[in-house]
Write an enzyme that holds these catalytic residues in place. Sequence first.
Site, PDB file in Angstrom:
ATOM      1  NE  ARG A  41     -30.234  53.867 -31.820  1.00  0.00           N
ATOM      2  CZ  ARG A  41     -29.715  53.360 -32.944  1.00  0.00           C
ATOM      3  NH1 ARG A  41     -30.346  52.377 -33.581  1.00  0.00           N
ATOM      4  NH2 ARG A  41     -28.576  53.826 -33.427  1.00  0.00           N
TER       5      ARG A  41
ATOM      6  CE  LYS B 111     -25.499  52.351 -31.785  1.00  0.00           C
ATOM      7  NZ  LYS B 111     -25.348  51.074 -32.490  1.00  0.00           N
TER       8      LYS B 111
ATOM      9  CD  GLU C  88     -28.252  43.409 -34.200  1.00  0.00           C
ATOM     10  OE1 GLU C  88     -28.924  44.357 -34.628  1.00  0.00           O
ATOM     11  OE2 GLU C  88     -27.677  43.440 -33.094  1.00  0.00           O
TER      12      GLU C  88
END
Length: 290
Positions: free
Chosen positions: A50, A149, A182
Amino acid sequence: MKVWLNGEILEKDEAKISVYDHGTLYGDGVFEGIRIYNGRIFQSEAHLDRLFTSARYIRLSIPYSKQELHEATLEAMRADNRTDGYVRLVVTRGAGTLGLSPFRCPVPNVFIIVDDIAMYPREMYDNGMAVIIAKTVRVSASMLNPQVKSLNYLNSILAKIEADDAGTPEALMVNEHGNIAEATADNVFMVADGTLVTPPPQDGMLIGITRNVVKHLARQEGIPLAEESIPPQRLYAGEECFLTGTAAEVIPVTRVDGRAIGKGEVGPITRRLMKAFRAFIDSGVDIPYP
């Protein structure tokens, strides 16, 4: 405490980067939060996959291979004599000139912090916690890919301020369509008619490593699973709710906006998955990042 910085182990107070670093000036960089349990890096391959995916999206070249970063994390753990804790692996754009252009930053900075973290007190795992739905809307997936991210967490910080103001430990965030995306740093699950439901990626959530593990465990446990949009009214009427994240692990939610979810206590499916998650940690099994 020691920090791994660009290939060196340094004392915490000696680990420094330039104020001209684009990560400091503009939040230009990517990171991963990773757990270590019993001397093992939890889901190391998935986290590194990721990290590199995030870096590719923002055209940031990481000057180490995945294996080198895995070994560097182990080195940081050994240097601080830690077998359990939390790892923050950060790649910044590096120092350059003032101005937005990332191409004036020739050398990225990479650092690894190994420390303790406790997101919530133990009693919240036993009895559940209350959250609010923030007024701060999640940045649209059409504006910024939620799978990046990045170091820029201001959107989530503003929602976290709302939670603090409301006297709750966490806030959920809706997308531009009014559906739950989220929490400020965690993924959301609910139970409706016995089915475990979590928002799909297109609703603006980051595909979490722990989220992926919980989905895997639900399938193993024979729990029906669906990725569907969750408007607030659907969540209010749910039977159970919990959040997942690297630092939080699996944390039950029993009240949302002052309303009890289900019976207002930790539900059976949540408890079952919490137990399965602890067993999964002990198993040493890794599953791939999707």
